[in-house]
Motif scaffolding. Structure first.
Motif, PDB file in Angstrom:
ATOM      1  N   ARG A 183      19.170  58.871 -39.671  1.00 14.70           N
ATOM      2  CA  ARG A 183      20.203  59.036 -40.573  1.00 14.70           C
ATOM      3  C   ARG A 183      19.488  59.115 -42.136  1.00 14.70           C
ATOM      4  O   ARG A 183      18.264  58.907 -42.085  1.00 14.70           O
ATOM      5  N   GLY A 184      20.310  59.145 -43.105  1.00 12.05           N
ATOM      6  CA  GLY A 184      19.732  59.191 -44.331  1.00 12.05           C
ATOM      7  C   GLY A 184      19.887  60.700 -45.070  1.00 12.05           C
ATOM      8  O   GLY A 184      20.704  61.554 -44.504  1.00 12.05           O
ATOM      9  N   VAL A 185      19.120  60.853 -46.006  1.00 13.01           N
ATOM     10  CA  VAL A 185      19.196  62.191 -46.704  1.00 13.01           C
ATOM     11  C   VAL A 185      18.902  63.168 -45.851  1.00 13.01           C
ATOM     12  O   VAL A 185      17.882  63.113 -44.852  1.00 13.01           O
ATOM     13  N   MET A 186      19.453  64.419 -45.756  1.00 12.95           N
ATOM     14  CA  MET A 186      19.379  65.500 -44.837  1.00 12.95           C
ATOM     15  C   MET A 186      19.337  65.179 -43.516  1.00 12.95           C
ATOM     16  O   MET A 186      18.636  65.855 -42.880  1.00 12.95           O
ATOM     17  N   ALA A 187      20.195  64.271 -43.014  1.00 10.78           N
ATOM     18  CA  ALA A 187      20.067  63.844 -41.996  1.00 10.78           C
ATOM     19  C   ALA A 187      20.455  65.194 -40.941  1.00 10.78           C
ATOM     20  O   ALA A 187      21.498  65.812 -41.034  1.00 10.78           O
ATOM     21  N   PRO A 188      19.704  65.368 -39.852  1.00 11.48           N
ATOM     22  CA  PRO A 188      19.700  66.412 -38.972  1.00 11.48           C
ATOM     23  C   PRO A 188      20.897  66.637 -38.042  1.00 11.48           C
ATOM     24  O   PRO A 188      21.116  67.738 -37.788  1.00 11.48           O
ATOM     25  N   LYS A 189      21.594  65.401 -37.710  1.00 13.72           N
ATOM     26  CA  LYS A 189      22.792  65.411 -36.860  1.00 13.72           C
ATOM     27  C   LYS A 189      22.414  66.229 -35.766  1.00 13.72           C
ATOM     28  O   LYS A 189      23.389  66.944 -35.103  1.00 13.72           O
ATOM     29  N   GLY A 190      21.371  66.084 -35.399  1.00 12.82           N
ATOM     30  CA  GLY A 190      21.053  66.802 -33.847  1.00 12.82           C
ATOM     31  C   GLY A 190      20.688  68.215 -34.058  1.00 12.82           C
ATOM     32  O   GLY A 190      20.855  68.811 -32.852  1.00 12.82           O
ATOM     33  N   ALA A 191      20.649  68.788 -35.360  1.00 11.74           N
ATOM     34  CA  ALA A 191      20.768  70.162 -35.206  1.00 11.74           C
ATOM     35  C   ALA A 191      19.732  71.022 -34.387  1.00 11.74           C
ATOM     36  O   ALA A 191      18.662  70.569 -34.340  1.00 11.74           O
ATOM     37  N   ILE A 192      20.495  71.869 -33.523  1.00 12.46           N
ATOM     38  CA  ILE A 192      19.360  72.818 -32.935  1.00 12.46           C
ATOM     39  C   ILE A 192      19.998  74.376 -33.131  1.00 12.46           C
ATOM     40  O   ILE A 192      21.144  74.611 -33.493  1.00 12.46           O
ATOM     41  N   TYR A 193      19.003  75.121 -32.925  1.00 13.79           N
ATOM     42  CA  TYR A 193      19.284  76.539 -33.503  1.00 13.79           C
ATOM     43  C   TYR A 193      18.552  77.459 -32.478  1.00 13.79           C
ATOM     44  O   TYR A 193      17.508  77.409 -32.035  1.00 13.79           O
ATOM     45  N   TYR A 194      19.249  78.580 -31.905  1.00 12.91           N
ATOM     46  CA  TYR A 194      18.432  79.647 -31.757  1.00 12.91           C
ATOM     47  C   TYR A 194      19.199  81.028 -32.029  1.00 12.91           C
ATOM     48  O   TYR A 194      20.334  81.013 -32.656  1.00 12.91           O
ATOM     49  N   PRO A 195      18.618  82.227 -31.813  1.00 17.16           N
ATOM     50  CA  PRO A 195      19.209  83.556 -32.228  1.00 17.16           C
ATOM     51  C   PRO A 195      20.153  83.928 -31.265  1.00 17.16           C
ATOM     52  O   PRO A 195      19.999  83.921 -30.186  1.00 17.16           O
ATOM     53  N   THR A 196      21.228  84.560 -31.854  1.00 15.74           N
ATOM     54  CA  THR A 196      22.090  85.279 -30.887  1.00 15.74           C
ATOM     55  C   THR A 196      22.037  86.707 -31.116  1.00 15.74           C
ATOM     56  O   THR A 196      22.440  87.556 -29.931  1.00 15.74           O
TER      57      THR A 196
END
Lengths: 135, 334
Positions: free
Chosen positions: B166-179
């Protein structure tokens, strides 16, 4: 920077790892060169680490004499400060400051203690006391 | 996109986000170097934000904000990325596991502090780190962290902690991939746009904290350190060096990566001006390294000796002048 000028100073802070630095071959072509570190960077890193250590040590000494709660020590030991601890826990800074007071800290509920312990990655019982001093 | 059978190739990069995107796009058939990913997303920048504090020190950035490379590439070359964030940690982990089982390689935003494979001294509370997860064995994630020379690992528990810090710019579990990944890039139209955007940002940003004005503003603040507490002054100077050289800049605050991009583009487009700009940018990078060395020498010296703040500030101002010429050159390239 030329490839042969890329520093290889074996930074202790890298623990044997290497960093990718962009540099040119003698023909002027760019590529990645693995660097074992640069003294200039290592000194800056160590300075920052030492500063946090100094704050943690001061808090440790103050806690030992009952001048502050273990929370303040653990905050610095986990490389946090009032601002980042506030941001991570979602608690107001003034509220955290109150918890640096031993009397207030001892009255905290397990729920609130867990909020601190969680962002620091330690248990509540660890949070409540100072660790054994390393000799 | 059938990639399940494809062997994943790890690549050592200067910077986390451009490294992730370069490796990810290359994996999906669009070969792209890290400098190209960095350059095409116009990621080079400078900003000095005295009111944004990072561990008690003002934010000094040599590139644009986190996620700007992902977003910039979407905008400029037509890649389509899916970014997922989670409010529930368990769901965040399950989703990642499903994607991995489908054979995808998945980008993730994490905190630096909780990554177990990072050396102790490098662990600070910074939530904007990027890496690739390319597999899972039992309860261990197989990770390709671009700033490492080799692949690394993290346990389920450790990785969850890093993703949900947590904290500044908390990733919140962000995941990404190209579609969607285009088959090729129209360099002749994309490069000019990306190059001009950087030059204009650096030369013409109207606010005093960004671009070359930001560098001059920082120089002014360095001069003002003269009247500040000695310890703070030394920490402040050391902080500048860390922001410039520590983890993920490829050296000299991204100036070398960008010079590499200018060179690659110059060769592809057969553009002499870009090649010249690349050489100039390399010289700028060398100046930034001299600047760092100058600071290191002054904070290394004994406490009784005084630090020559004016000399350090002058050096920074001369770099701003030097950079201005490169950006002007870049504007004349097309």
């Amino acid at each position: 920077m030329k490839a042969q000028e890329v520093p290889q100073d074996d930074n202790s802070t890298y623990h044997g790892e290497k960093r990718a630095v962009y540099a040119t071959t003698k023909d002027g072509d760019y590529g990645v060169v693995a660097s074992s570190g640069w003294d200039v960077e290592a000194e800056a890193t160590q300075q920052a680490v030492a500063e946090l250590q100094r704050l943690a040590d001061e808090a440790y000494a103050a806690c030992e004499t009952g001048k502050c709660s273990p929370l303040e020590y653990h905050m610095y030991a986990k490389r946090l400060d009032l601002l980042s601890l506030s941001q991570a826990t979602g608690l107001f800074q003034w509220r955290i400051k109150r918890h640096f007071n031993v009397k207030n800290f001892n009255k905290l509920s397990d729920k609130l203690l867990d909020r601190y312990a969680d962002v620091m990655g330690i248990t509540i019982s660890e949070l409540k006391k100072l660790p054994q001093k390393e000799s | 996109m059938s990639v399940a059978s494809k062997k994943f190739i790890h690549k050592h990069a200067g910077h986390c986000e451009s490294g992730v995107m370069s490796t990810m796009l290359s994996h999906h058939g669009l070969a792209m170097s890290e400098p190209m990913a960095f350059g095409l997303s116009s990621a080079l920048s400078f900003a000095y934000l005295p009111f944004v504090k990072l561990a008690g020190m003002p934010l000094i950035a040599y590139r644009s904000i986190p996620k700007a490379i992902i977003k910039g590439l979407q905008k400029n070359i037509g890649v389509k990325m899916k970014i997922e964030t989670f409010s529930n940690q368990q769901k965040g982990q399950e989703r990642l596991d499903v994607l991995l089982e489908e054979g995808k390689i998945v980008g993730a935003q994490t905190s630096v502090f909780w990554l177990p494979y990072l050396p102790e001294e490098m662990r600070f509370h910074f939530n904007g780190h990027n890496l690739l997860v390319y597999g899972k064995e039992a309860s261990t994630y197989k990770i390709s962290d671009p700033v490492f020379e080799h692949v690394v690992e993290a346990s389920e528990q450790e990785f969850l902690k890093a993703r949900f810090a947590r904290g500044v710019m908390a990733p919140k579990g962000a995941i990404y991939y190209p579609t969607f990944v285009p088959e090729n890039i129209d360099y002749a139209s994309v490069v000019p746009k990306a190059v001009k955007a950087v030059a204009k940002r650096m030369l013409k940003t109207p606010v005093p904290i960004a671009g070359l004005k930001g560098m001059r503003y920082l120089a002014k603040n360095i001069r003002n350190l003269e009247s500040k507490d000695r310890r703070y002054a030394r920490l402040f100077l050391g902080h500048i060096v860390r922001m410039q050289e520590e983890i993920g800049t490829g050296g000299a605050g991204f100036r070398y990566i960008y010079a590499s991009f200018l060179q690659e583009s110059g060769k592809i487009l057969d553009n002499e001006t870009l090649l010249e700009a690349s050489e100039m940018m390399t010289a700028v990078g060398d100046s930034w390294r001299e600047f760092a060395l100058l600071i290191a020498k002054s904070i290394r010296s004994k406490k009784s000796e005084t630090v020559d703040f004016d000399a350090i500030a002058k050096k920074l101002e001369s770099i701003a002048d030097e950079e201005a010429l490169v950006y002007q050159k870049m504007l004349t390239a097309f």
